[in-house]
Enzyme design. Structure first.
Site, short mmCIF file in Angstrom:
data_model
loop_
_atom_site.label_atom_id
_atom_site.label_comp_id
_atom_site.label_asym_id
_atom_site.label_seq_id
_atom_site.Cartn_x
_atom_site.Cartn_y
_atom_site.Cartn_z
N SER A 142 0.53 -1.18 0.12
CA SER A 142 0.09 0.11 -0.09
C SER A 142 0.70 0.67 -0.15
CB SER A 142 -0.97 0.11 1.22
OG SER A 142 -1.64 1.19 1.14
N TYR A 156 -2.66 -0.64 10.28
CA TYR A 156 -2.45 -0.80 8.27
C TYR A 156 -0.87 -0.55 7.65
CZ TYR A 156 -4.02 -1.71 3.98
OH TYR A 156 -4.09 -1.42 2.49
P1 NDP Z 1 -11.35 -6.19 -0.52
O1 NDP Z 1 -11.89 -5.82 0.74
O2 NDP Z 1 -12.22 -5.59 -1.75
O3 NDP Z 1 -11.41 -7.68 -1.26
C1 NDP Z 1 -11.08 -8.70 -0.83
C2 NDP Z 1 -10.34 -9.46 -0.78
O4 NDP Z 1 -9.43 -10.34 0.79
C3 NDP Z 1 -11.40 -10.51 -1.04
O5 NDP Z 1 -10.79 -11.82 -1.96
C4 NDP Z 1 -11.32 -11.29 0.38
O6 NDP Z 1 -11.95 -12.54 0.07
C5 NDP Z 1 -10.12 -11.65 0.30
N1 NDP Z 1 -9.96 -11.68 2.54
C6 NDP Z 1 -10.20 -10.77 3.02
N2 NDP Z 1 -10.06 -11.78 4.07
C7 NDP Z 1 -8.84 -12.77 3.59
C8 NDP Z 1 -8.57 -13.47 4.37
N3 NDP Z 1 -8.42 -13.99 5.85
N4 NDP Z 1 -8.43 -15.00 3.62
C9 NDP Z 1 -7.77 -14.57 2.46
N5 NDP Z 1 -8.85 -14.08 2.14
C10 NDP Z 1 -8.88 -13.09 2.97
O7 NDP Z 1 -10.00 -5.43 -0.87
P2 NDP Z 1 -9.34 -5.13 -1.98
O8 NDP Z 1 -8.86 -5.73 -2.97
O9 NDP Z 1 -9.37 -3.45 -2.09
O10 NDP Z 1 -7.82 -4.94 -1.54
C11 NDP Z 1 -7.16 -5.45 -1.57
C12 NDP Z 1 -5.59 -5.69 -0.70
O11 NDP Z 1 -5.09 -4.19 -1.75
C13 NDP Z 1 -5.20 -5.93 -0.10
O12 NDP Z 1 -3.95 -5.95 1.05
C14 NDP Z 1 -5.79 -4.10 1.04
O13 NDP Z 1 -4.78 -4.53 2.21
C15 NDP Z 1 -4.40 -3.41 -0.87
N6 NDP Z 1 -4.72 -1.89 -1.02
C16 NDP Z 1 -6.15 -1.88 -1.01
C17 NDP Z 1 -5.98 -0.81 -1.28
C18 NDP Z 1 -7.93 0.14 -1.39
O14 NDP Z 1 -7.72 1.86 -1.73
N7 NDP Z 1 -9.11 -0.93 -1.86
C19 NDP Z 1 -5.03 0.50 -1.59
C20 NDP Z 1 -3.73 -0.26 -1.09
C21 NDP Z 1 -3.86 -0.89 -0.85
P3 NDP Z 1 -13.50 -13.16 0.97
O15 NDP Z 1 -14.23 -12.43 0.05
O16 NDP Z 1 -13.78 -14.11 0.57
O17 NDP Z 1 -13.51 -12.96 2.57
#
Ligand code: NDP
Length: 248
Positions: A142, A156
């Site tokens: 991030s 975070y």
């Molecule tokens: P979302 O919350 O939209 O999606 C998260 C995804 O990760 C889902 O597919 C979810 O699956 C999965 N997930 C969450 N917890 C677990 C777990 N314990 N085990 C397995 N799968 C898990 O997040 P984003 O797409 O926004 O984020 C994706 C990555 O990008 C993260 O690492 C986040 O920190 C990073 N990021 C995001 C930003 C943003 O602005 N969106 C900015 C910078 C970084 P399920 O639905 O089945 O739980």
């Protein structure tokens, strides 16, 4: 489309929604067979798997909680046995807990570290046992690794800064094997985790961003696809920003 990833086998953690789902679709559209994990969204995972199969490649959705090391290792092993190997690992699954220091719980602290940091190490350790030269590991970090300009986000930010040190060190372990490892560091990106409308989103756009908009999941997936592909073979140990100038 460019089939630069034909015959490659990929695993994306957290591929059921958001950035991870876009990465799954992009890697598949470039010809890779793709496995992905999810924790709590089986319906969304099925939808993504069906979309991927229409692209003519293999798709495999695996329920695995990144907070459980044994489930992460099992997901890597299942990818290897069902896709015939692993060439690309994308550590995308992540959680965001925001609270002021007086209210931040140790349970949220431990879960943030387990999912955002420990699972990245565990999946990487399991995957490199099977990876050949040319292998690629890409973590979704991030922009907050370098800039956390509002309250409540310290844990975070720490979890994403930890990935910077991890890739710098692991690049040294993996370089002699011809495997690269890098972080992609998105800025605010429109997903369930970070909705692009509302008071918080407007504050981010106005006060912190050079480009006053949220990124799209497809923009992030494009950088991941580049790092996964043959042109990026000389990039390792790097943390690359894709953040609309949030950190500028
Ligand atoms: P979302 O919350 O939209 O999606 C998260 C995804 O990760 C889902 O597919 C979810 O699956 C999965 N997930 C969450 N917890 C677990 C777990 N314990 N085990 C397995 N799968 C898990 O997040 P984003 O797409 O926004 O984020 C994706 C990555 O990008 C993260 O690492 C986040 O920190 C990073 N990021 C995001 C930003 C943003 O602005 N969106 C900015 C910078 C970084 P399920 O639905 O089945 O739980």
């Amino acid at each position: 489309m460019n089939y630069t990833l034909q015959n490659k086998r990929a695993l994306v953690t957290g591929g059921s929604r958001g950035i991870g789902a876009a990465i799954v679709k992009r890697l598949a559209s470039e010809g890779a067979d793709v496995a992905f994990t999810y924790s709590s969204s089986p319906e969304r995972a099925n939808e993504i798997a069906q979309i991927v199969q229409t692209l003519g490649v293999k798709a495999l959705g695996i329920q695995a909680d990144s907070a459980e090391a044994s489930e992460v290792v099992a997901a890597v092993e299942r990818t290897v046995s069902e896709l015939g190997g692993i060439d690309i690992l994308v550590n995308n699954a992540g959680v965001l807990a925001i609270a002021p220091i007086d209210d931040f719980t140790l349970a949220d602290f431990d879960r943030t570290i387990a999912v955002n940091v420990r699972a990245v190490f565990v999946a990487t350790q399991a995957a490199v046992k099977h990876m050949q030269a040319g292998g690629r590991i890409i973590n979704i970090g991030s922009t907050n690794a370098e800039r956390m300009p509002f309250t409540g986000g310290g844990v975070y930010a720490m979890s994403k800064s930890a990935l910077q040190g991890l890739v710098q060190g692991l690049a040294r372990d993996l370089g002699p094997r011809g495997i690269t490892i890098n972080n992609v560091q998105p800025g605010p990106t429109a997903t369930d985790m970070n909705p692009p409308e509302g008071e918080f989103a407007e504050m981010l756009k106005k006060q912190f961003m050079a480009l006053p908009r949220f990124g799209t999941v497809e923009e992030i997936a494009g950088m991941v696809a580049y790092l996964a592909g043959p042109e990026a073979g000389y990039i390792t140990g790097a943390s690359l920003m894709i953040d609309g100038g949030f950190s500028a």
